[in-house]
Design a protein around this motif. Sequence first.
Motif, PDB file in Angstrom:
ATOM      1  N   GLU A  29      33.152  45.341  41.410  1.00  0.00           N
ATOM      2  CA  GLU A  29      34.155  45.434  40.125  1.00  0.00           C
ATOM      3  C   GLU A  29      33.641  45.017  38.824  1.00  0.00           C
ATOM      4  O   GLU A  29      32.678  43.771  38.801  1.00  0.00           O
ATOM      5  CB  GLU A  29      35.268  44.820  40.301  1.00  0.00           C
ATOM      6  CG  GLU A  29      36.156  45.356  41.307  1.00  0.00           C
ATOM      7  CD  GLU A  29      37.316  44.284  41.787  1.00  0.00           C
ATOM      8  OE1 GLU A  29      37.424  43.465  41.283  1.00  0.00           O
ATOM      9  OE2 GLU A  29      38.178  44.675  42.928  1.00  0.00           O
ATOM     10  N   LYS A  30      33.664  45.609  37.901  1.00  0.00           N
ATOM     11  CA  LYS A  30      33.180  45.264  36.437  1.00  0.00           C
ATOM     12  C   LYS A  30      33.729  44.201  35.835  1.00  0.00           C
ATOM     13  O   LYS A  30      34.989  44.211  35.897  1.00  0.00           O
ATOM     14  CB  LYS A  30      32.827  46.542  35.188  1.00  0.00           C
ATOM     15  CG  LYS A  30      31.925  47.805  35.819  1.00  0.00           C
ATOM     16  CD  LYS A  30      31.910  48.660  34.906  1.00  0.00           C
ATOM     17  CE  LYS A  30      30.879  49.663  35.400  1.00  0.00           C
ATOM     18  NZ  LYS A  30      31.163  50.831  34.368  1.00  0.00           N
ATOM     19  N   LYS A  31      33.026  43.093  35.202  1.00  0.00           N
ATOM     20  CA  LYS A  31      33.675  42.083  34.672  1.00  0.00           C
ATOM     21  C   LYS A  31      34.128  42.484  33.418  1.00  0.00           C
ATOM     22  O   LYS A  31      33.581  43.008  32.725  1.00  0.00           O
ATOM     23  CB  LYS A  31      32.851  40.865  34.622  1.00  0.00           C
ATOM     24  CG  LYS A  31      32.366  40.173  35.798  1.00  0.00           C
ATOM     25  CD  LYS A  31      31.507  39.094  35.472  1.00  0.00           C
ATOM     26  CE  LYS A  31      31.141  38.194  36.835  1.00  0.00           C
ATOM     27  NZ  LYS A  31      30.038  37.179  36.591  1.00  0.00           N
ATOM     28  N   LYS A  32      35.473  42.180  33.136  1.00  0.00           N
ATOM     29  CA  LYS A  32      36.189  42.580  32.055  1.00  0.00           C
ATOM     30  C   LYS A  32      35.687  41.265  30.854  1.00  0.00           C
ATOM     31  O   LYS A  32      35.721  40.311  30.954  1.00  0.00           O
ATOM     32  CB  LYS A  32      37.683  42.560  32.037  1.00  0.00           C
ATOM     33  CG  LYS A  32      38.077  43.486  32.934  1.00  0.00           C
ATOM     34  CD  LYS A  32      39.647  43.708  32.959  1.00  0.00           C
ATOM     35  CE  LYS A  32      40.116  44.734  33.854  1.00  0.00           C
ATOM     36  NZ  LYS A  32      41.777  44.823  33.972  1.00  0.00           N
TER      37      LYS A  32
END
Length: 272
Positions: A29-32
């Motif tokens: 999951e890409k870090k926001k």
Amino acid sequence: SRGLLRATEVGAARRHKMPSKKSSKKEPEKKKAPPAPEKRQDPLFQATPRNFRVGGDIRPTRDLSRFVKWPRYVRLQRQRKILKERLKIPPALQQFKTTLDKNQATELLKLCMKYQPEDKAAKADRLKAIAEGGKKDDKAPHVIKFGLKHVTYLIESKKAKLVCIASDVDPVELVVWLPALCKKMDVPYCIVKDKSRLGTVTRQKTCAAVAFTSVRKEDQHSLDQLKSTFKAMYNDVTRHPWGGGIMGLKTQRKLEKREKALAEELAKRNQV
């Protein structure tokens, strides 16, 4: 019948269709990114960004001195300055660079100003008083002596107690021999920074050299102190160093690299 045939064909095509390959690995999951803080504008001082396009704000001033075509005399004086730094200066001329510092020069000039020669008005008053039948003073006044020939005579006859030489006499050949003469005759001397300062003392525009022959009793102690200081600074120095020979930054870096390479080569030879 046609409709049934079409339905059976579509169903067979669906059954024989290859299953889709699903990747077993789950994508990370890409870090926001954290939300950027909102800039609060001061209601009193609102930002007014400048626009430097055509017809907009005036551009800031830029130093264009590098791009100026300077007059010939300016170019010459700058080239002369650099050339004087590059050329090696012999010790006879380099000794005129070692001048008195501010405190020493102030003390010396204070003493010199006490023994200024009389001006035209004072001389006229003195001669008028003598002409009217006043008493003539037979004693020689305590006055500072100046003039190159006169100072030379006083040094040679050992009447001079202290000699002050200007550092910026032009041509320098007029005074280049004077320090050697003072050393030979054992007369304390010093080199002062500006010929115009000696000129102020002697009521002239400029002056190459001045000499003390006598002072009053109250000033004898200060004269002795100056003599001892200057004797240690100038008379007791046996050898003067060469001056000049200061290269530009590029040449300095080049010479440093060359020296470094030579040192490395010598180290390798010693190892072998």
